[in-house]
Design a protein around this motif. Structure first.
Motif: not given
Length: 80
Positions: A64-80, A41-50
């Motif tokens: 954390m070795r009991q977990y697979m590292p890809h468990y922590f990968n994630k995607q968010l979509i913001f509409t600004l 928002q501070q960068q004044n980016i508009k629209g959808q950002i993934k």
């Protein structure tokens, strides 16, 4: 839709998400999401950002070795 990618890792007691331009730190993953949204928002980016987090396996903590590292990968979509 614009893309914003970050490497995610855990160091000490903090989650860190960064790319070549910016770095975010927090003890909670949810707070990282909020910091990133505020930054965009501070960068004044508009629209959808993934926002994509990709866990950096080279910095995978021992407790954390009991977990697979890809468990922590994630995607968010913001509409600004």
């Amino acid at each position: 839709m614009r893309n914003f990618e970050l490497a995610l890792y855990f160091k000490g007691l903090k989650w860190i998400a960064q790319n070549k331009e910016v770095r975010f730190e927090s003890s909670e993953l949810k707070e990282l999401d909020e910091q990133i949204k505020k930054y965009l928002q501070q960068q004044n980016i508009k629209g959808q950002i993934k926002v994509s987090y990709y866990f950096d396996f080279d910095n995978f903590p021992h407790w954390m070795r009991q977990y697979m590292p890809h468990y922590f990968n994630k995607q968010l979509i913001f509409t600004l």
